[in-house]
Design a protein around this motif. Structure first.
Motif, PDB file in Angstrom:
ATOM      1  N   ASP A  10      39.426  81.375  43.121  1.00 44.21           N
ATOM      2  CA  ASP A  10      40.202  80.136  42.804  1.00 44.21           C
ATOM      3  C   ASP A  10      41.300  80.336  42.053  1.00 44.21           C
ATOM      4  N   THR A  14      45.366  80.045  42.473  1.00 44.42           N
ATOM      5  CA  THR A  14      45.917  79.181  41.887  1.00 44.42           C
ATOM      6  C   THR A  14      46.893  80.053  41.159  1.00 44.42           C
ATOM      7  N   GLU A 109      47.635  75.954  49.416  1.00 45.54           N
ATOM      8  CA  GLU A 109      46.819  74.976  48.800  1.00 45.54           C
ATOM      9  C   GLU A 109      45.539  74.447  49.606  1.00 45.54           C
ATOM     10  N   LYS A 112      43.215  77.621  50.339  1.00 40.43           N
ATOM     11  CA  LYS A 112      42.526  77.828  49.013  1.00 40.43           C
ATOM     12  C   LYS A 112      41.245  76.944  48.880  1.00 40.43           C
TER      13      LYS A 112
END
Length: 167
Positions: A10, A14, A109, A112
Motif C-alpha cells: 500500500d 501510495t 488509486e 490499489k
C-alpha cells in the motif's frame, strides 16, 4: 508477516501516486531520455500489472504445499536489483500515447484500493490461480503481494530517475 507486506504494498503504491502528482501533465508525457518510458507509461504499466489482481486473490484455489512466502526473497532479488534490465511481458506494456494525469491517478488509486482490500480479506496461503504460461505461475497469493510491492518499488525508483531528468 502478511500484514507487513500489505502495508508495504500500500505504501509503495501510495508513493507512486505521489510521484505522479509531483509532475504536471506535460512532464508525465515527456520522454526524459533516449530509451526511457514516460512517467505516464510507467504508471500505466503498474496499473496494468495489478488491474484485476484483486479478483485473483478472491478466487478459491488449492492450499500451498510449501511455505507461502518461500519465493519472497527471490522476487525481491529480481526486482530490486536495479542493475538488472528487464523486459516487460507484452500484456502489461503501456501504450505509446498521451495520458490524462487525473485518469491515470484515478485508475491506479482504484486498483490499489481494490488490491489492498482483497489482500486483507483473502486466503493468502493458497496458490495464485494464474493461467498456464503466465510469468508468475507457481507463486502463492501471498507472494503476489511481494511481487506487486517489489515491482512497484522498482518502478518508483525509475519514476524518481525520470523526474530528476525532467527538472
Amino acid at each position: 508477516m502478511s500484514k507487513e507486506i500489505i502495508n508495504q504494498m500500500d505504501a509503495a503504491l501510495t508513493e507512486t501516486l505521489q510521484l505522479l502528482s509531483s509532475l504536471n501533465e506535460e512532464q508525465i508525457n515527456k520522454i526524459p531520455f533516449a530509451g526511457s518510458w514516460t512517467a505516464a507509461q510507467v504508471v500505466q504499466h503498474l496499473y496494468k500489472s495489478i488491474k484485476g489482481m484483486d479478483e485473483l486473490l478472491y478466487t478459491p484455489s488449492q492450499q500451498a504445499d510449501r511455505n507461502p512466502e518461500e519465493k519472497a526473497q527471490w522476487l525481491k532479488d529480481i526486482f530490486l536489483n536495479y542493475e538488472n534490465k528487464m523486459k516487460s511481458p507484452d500484456f502489461i506494456l503501456p501504450e505509446d500515447k498521451y495520458y490524462d494525469q487525473s485518469e491515470l491517478k484515478d485508475s491506479l488509486e482504484s486498483a490499489k484500493d481494490k488490491m489492498t482490500e482483497a489482500a486483507k480479506n483473502s486466503k493468502l496461503e493458497e496458490m495464485a490461480p494464474l493461467p498456464e504460461g503466465h510469468p508468475l505461475n507457481g507463486i502463492t497469493k501471498l507472494e503476489t503481494l511481494y511481487f506487486v510491492t517489489y515491482h512497484t518499488i522498482r518502478h518508483n525508483h525509475q519514476m524518481k530517475n525520470i523526474r530528476e531528468n525532467l527538472q
